[in-house]
Design an enzyme around this catalytic site. Structure first.
Site, PDB file in Angstrom:
ATOM      1  N   GLU A   6     -37.543 -46.655  20.716  1.00  0.00           N
ATOM      2  CA  GLU A   6     -38.922 -46.090  20.181  1.00  0.00           C
ATOM      3  C   GLU A   6     -40.218 -47.168  19.968  1.00  0.00           C
ATOM      4  O   GLU A   6     -40.126 -47.814  19.144  1.00  0.00           O
ATOM      5  CB  GLU A   6     -38.564 -45.536  18.528  1.00  0.00           C
ATOM      6  CG  GLU A   6     -37.752 -44.504  18.500  1.00  0.00           C
ATOM      7  CD  GLU A   6     -37.583 -43.860  17.304  1.00  0.00           C
ATOM      8  OE1 GLU A   6     -38.451 -44.115  16.329  1.00  0.00           O
ATOM      9  OE2 GLU A   6     -36.285 -43.515  16.827  1.00  0.00           O
ATOM     10  N   GLU A  52     -31.138 -45.226  13.461  1.00  0.00           N
ATOM     11  CA  GLU A  52     -31.401 -46.313  12.550  1.00  0.00           C
ATOM     12  C   GLU A  52     -30.497 -46.444  11.329  1.00  0.00           C
ATOM     13  O   GLU A  52     -31.007 -46.801  10.206  1.00  0.00           O
ATOM     14  CB  GLU A  52     -32.794 -45.975  12.316  1.00  0.00           C
ATOM     15  CG  GLU A  52     -33.938 -46.029  13.321  1.00  0.00           C
ATOM     16  CD  GLU A  52     -35.317 -46.138  12.940  1.00  0.00           C
ATOM     17  OE1 GLU A  52     -35.674 -45.554  11.931  1.00  0.00           O
ATOM     18  OE2 GLU A  52     -36.108 -46.422  13.570  1.00  0.00           O
TER      19      GLU A  52
HETATM   20  C1  GAL Z   1     -38.043 -43.938  13.099  1.00  0.00           C
HETATM   21  C2  GAL Z   1     -37.078 -42.797  13.517  1.00  0.00           C
HETATM   22  C3  GAL Z   1     -37.589 -41.724  14.268  1.00  0.00           C
HETATM   23  C4  GAL Z   1     -39.205 -41.382  13.615  1.00  0.00           C
HETATM   24  C5  GAL Z   1     -39.981 -42.701  13.634  1.00  0.00           C
HETATM   25  C6  GAL Z   1     -41.354 -42.566  13.112  1.00  0.00           C
HETATM   26  O1  GAL Z   1     -37.528 -44.756  12.117  1.00  0.00           O
HETATM   27  O2  GAL Z   1     -36.083 -43.212  14.327  1.00  0.00           O
HETATM   28  O3  GAL Z   1     -36.948 -40.451  14.284  1.00  0.00           O
HETATM   29  O4  GAL Z   1     -38.844 -40.858  12.223  1.00  0.00           O
HETATM   30  O5  GAL Z   1     -39.450 -43.657  12.738  1.00  0.00           O
HETATM   31  O6  GAL Z   1     -42.073 -41.410  13.662  1.00  0.00           O
END
Ligand code: GAL
Length: 852
Positions: free
Chosen positions: A251, A182
């Site tokens: 994600e 990110e």
């Molecule tokens: C994203 C990040 C993850 C985790 C997630 C929230 O922004 O890439 O590592 O932190 O948010 O759980």
């Protein structure tokens, strides 16, 4: 005689061919990942290896596979692997090779997110703290020392994976690798160093020649051939930065993390399913759940600050390893439904049709004529009826129906057919271990106790004028830092005569504080997940003469993300006393004496030899409400084989160990009762972490996972360090058990058996009936029926109640079909339930049974 040249050439060609046939060819096009020439539609599940124990890995991976996952995704946790510079660790929970091989043995793919910056609510975002102290280092920008160490670690991991033949190109399971994490979200903050760094990271990764594609998540400028991917609650509107790249979702957050002192967020299964169906409807081809199993931040690995020790995440598999129902099973059915569409989805042409306001159909047809369709109602309130290819379909608000043949609905994201469950934490008292000589013959649990002296113990570490920064001082080797000073109070002070108390005022950048005056705890304060900084103000007891002020500053997890997060500090910034003759006495620039860590930590009394430290004093009546106290008890494991949590409801804050293994920080601090909490969550409409919270006025985290594999048959040493003072005799174990299961199935639910769809797809829809399927956990049976109603019952699992329409035979029907079975199906047939009941209402069967 030598071997003829042509034969040699043949042999070497053969060897090359054999070698190549060992590995898979992994590439991609605009539509998907392509493995050995075949486009792939992939469901992936994040499971972070250090957030559980090796003994759990196989089960977790298998449960993910049963849930429909094709791949497991994990970050690589650099600061777990290189805790001090040059000293690598790959044992225990950090046995990455073993984890990837376990994935391989399960016949699944692996997505390896090397980072090495990972965020992940993991302390320091996964980067070792020592790197912050390598002169001249600035993290995640065009900075030579950082790039040097990042490349060194990336290569270390790549070479380790290559050595073990774990890349798909070598015959292993790894089909994708990720560099950075990110970074695109933060580029604007890093100024001119940002772009060169992002480009360098991509090039450096590609130059590793791993034979499988690289991804960068939330990185709109990821240079070719690196694929930029999406992280969010919804990714259907995402498009990659080149028409030659596929649409991947790295994600998909099926829940959210928690911070100490906050409420408990929930994301409904219907909404997760909706988001996934929309993603595939709109051309996505890889969906990864972050997290699929969140697990536990053992051993102070929690980030934040203030991330809880539990990283349950309301994921499809809960922290303790049990499938979370109905989320796990609803998503399993969704995956089955999507997989039934795989061919036309991946190889077909797509047409998008509007079926009315907020109504959308996407139809995929391939050259063989195979057709699959997704019908979506994105209105967040109104249920709607649509016409599609001359048929009528009812679409609940905020839902997607999946039609693998463009005719029959096999799944609707808002209609949960699969069972739900009630999971309880069943308490069990700590039992003295029979096998230890100390406990023999004793009924009551014996405790050993060691009370820390508030303030400097042993020799001071250093003395300095002024208040220093906390993290630069402890370097996270401990949470604790003592700031001590003394003040002299003149016996003529007014407040002494009046019997008044002056006020101690402390300002801190974070994260928590206990204030002692003359060895008495005067008060505590802490920040929270939103505001790490806090002010402390409390009346204190001062006497005439010398007074000792000892302030214990604490970290609660380490910052894990944000621009230049490695420099965000903690610790005290101002200390004053109000109410003296001289007005406000500012001690901020005074002479302070410092001590890093606690005596008990220094002695290692929680592990190994330290168990037998002479500091321990035996008692059957341990002190209560005594701050800074270490407690030790030798206990038996809880009975049975269910997962175990340590119930710390009655404790204050501190650390816990079992047999030298660090359970982590415990802190059952309550969230405010004045915040918004919901009884039931409306799945309709866009989700955000604050939408559906529960637990207002309750501890954010009451139970702390103690993996079963940490227990010995007897003689288990439980060590607790309590900071504030509490009653350790109230500590219990709790076993996580599914107590009852429920099903609520309506007559209008898709009544298609997803498993046998391909063979039965031509069956007359009239012959298909919805059914309630119930399955108890392994080795248990349906012991009794708590509730059964056919009609219009209301409520949710655990609190159903009868409606105005009810078939009185429902309970006996369910008993007949289900009692004493591990699993049963109750079909909504006229043989079971009266057809003529309450004409005009769509009836549903609602059941709750007990498993034993
Ligand atoms: C994203 C990040 C993850 C985790 C997630 C929230 O922004 O890439 O590592 O932190 O948010 O759980």
């Amino acid at each position: 005689m030598g071997i003829p040249f042509t034969l040699l050439l043949l042999i070497s060609l053969l060897c090359l061919w054999v070698g190549a046939s060992d590995g898979a060819n992994v590439t991609y096009d605009h539509r998907s990942l392509i493995i050995d020439g075949q486009r792939k539609l992939l469901i992936s599940a994040s499971i972070h290896y250090p957030r559980s124990v090796p003994g759990m890995w196989r089960g977790l991976i298998q449960t993910a596979k049963e849930g429909g996952a094709d791949a497991i995704e994990s970050y690589v946790f650099w600061n777990g692997h290189e805790p001090t510079q040059g000293n690598y660790y790959f044992g225990g929970r950090y046995d990455l090779v073993k984890f990837v091989k376990t994935v391989q043995q399960a016949g699944m793919y692996m997505i390896l997110r090397i980072g090495p910056f990972v965020a992940a609510e993991w302390f320091y975002g996964g980067i070792p703290i020592w790197l912050h102290y390598v002169p001249g280092t600035v993290f995640r920008t065009d900075n030579e020392p950082f790039k040097y160490h990042m490349q060194k670690f990336t290569m270390f991991i790549v070479n380790l994976m290559k050595k073990e033949k774990l890349f798909a190109s070598q015959g292993g399971p790894i089909i994708l690798a990720q560099i950075e994490n990110e970074y695109g979200n933060y580029e604007f903050s890093y100024g001119s160093g940002a772009k060169p760094y992002a480009t360098w990271a991509a090039k450096m990764a590609v130059s590793q020649n791993i034979g499988v594609p690289w991804i960068m998540c939330q990185q709109p400028d990821a240079p070719d051939p690196v694929i930029n991917t999406c992280n969010s609650f919804y990714c259907d509107q995402f498009t990659p930065n080149s028409p030659s790249k596929p649409k991947f979702w790295t994600e998909n957050w099926p829940g959210w993390f928690k911070t100490f002192g906050s409420r408990d967020p929930h994301r409904p299964a219907e909404d997760v399913a909706f988001a996934v169906a929309r993603f595939f409807q709109k051309g996505g081809s890889l969906n990864n759940y972050y997290m699929y199993h969140g697990g536990t931040n053992f051993d102070r690995t929690n980030g934040g600050p203030f991330i809880t020790t539990s990283y349950d995440y309301e994921a499809p598999i809960d922290e303790y390893g049990l499938p979370r129902l109905p989320k796990w099973s609803h998503l399993k059915e969704l995956h089955q439904a999507i997989k039934l569409c795989e061919k036309p989805l991946l190889d077909g042409e797509t047409t998008n049709l509007s079926l009315g306001p907020s109504l959308e159909a996407d139809v995929y047809t391939d050259s063989s004529g195979a057709c699959a369709a997704f019908l979506a109602n994105i209105d967040d309130k109104k249920d709607k009826t649509v016409e599609f290819q001359n048929r009528t379909y009812a679409l609940p608000a905020w839902s997607v129906s999946i039609l693998p043949d463009c005719k029959n609905v096999v799944f609707n994201t808002a209609k949960i057919q699969s069972q739900s469950s009630i999971v309880e934490m069943v308490p069990e008292a700590l039992l003295p271990s029979a096998s230890t000589s100390e406990n023999e013959g004793l009924k009551a649990l014996k405790w050993e106790v060691f009370v820390e002296k508030p303030g400097i113990w042993g020799k001071a570490d250093f003395v300095k004028n002024g208040l220093i920064e906390h993290i630069n001082t402890t370097k996270y080797t401990t949470d604790y830092l003592w700031y001590t000073t003394s003040i002299f109070v003149d016996e003529n002070e007014e407040f002494l005569k009046k019997g008044d108390q002056p006020t101690l005022l402390v300002e801190s950048k974070g994260h928590a504080l206990h204030a002692f005056v003359n060895r008495q705890l005067e008060g505590s304060a802490s920040g929270n997940g939103l505001n790490f900084a806090f002010n402390f103000s409390s009346p204190i007891s001062l006497k005439a003469g010398e007074n000792e002020i000892a302030l214990l500053s604490m970290t609660v997890g380490l910052q894990n993300a944000g621009a230049f997060y490695e420099s965000w500090g903690a610790g005290l910034t101002s200390v004053k006393i109000k109410g003296l003759k001289a007005g406000i006495l500012d001690l901020s620039a005074s002479n302070w004496t410092y001590k890093i860590g606690l005596e008990g930590e220094n002695l290692g009394i929680y592990k190994g030899q330290g168990f037998n430290s002479p500091k321990w004093v035996s008692t059957s009546d341990p002190p209560k409400d005594q701050p800074l106290t270490w407690y030790k008890a030798v206990v038996d494991p809880p009975s049975g084989d269910e997962p175990v949590g340590l119930d710390m409801l009655h404790m204050g804050k501190g650390l816990a160990w079992l047999n030298g293994e660090s359970i982590g920080i415990y802190f059952p601090v309550k969230s405010s009762e004045h915040e918004d909490c919901v009884k039931e969550c409306d799945y309709r409409g866009k989700f955000s972490p604050n939408k559906c919270s529960t637990g207002c006025g309750e501890p954010t985290q009451r139970w702390y996972h103690v993996p079963r594999s940490w227990f010995k048959p007897s003689g288990n040493v439980l060590v607790i360090f309590e900071e504030k003072g509490a009653d350790p005799t109230k500590i219990k174990f709790s076993k996580r058990k599914t107590s009852s299961i429920c099903s609520a199935v309506s007559e209008d639910y898709p009544s298609i058996d997803l498993e046998s769809w391909n063979t039965n797809r031509d069956e007359d829809p009239k012959d298909r009936r919805a059914k309630a399927h119930l399955k108890c956990p392994e080795h248990t049976k349906i012991h009794g029926v708590n509730f059964a109603s056919f009609g219009n019952p209301t409520g949710s699992c655990g609190s159903f109640s009868l409606g105005s329409c009810h078939d009185p035979t429902a309970t006996s029907v369910v008993e007949k079909v289900c009692l004493n079975r591990n699993e049963c199906n109750v079909e909504l047939t006229p043989e079971h339930f009266s057809k003529d009941l309450c004409p005009g209402t769509t009836k549903k069967l609602t059941v709750e049974v007990v498993c034993r």
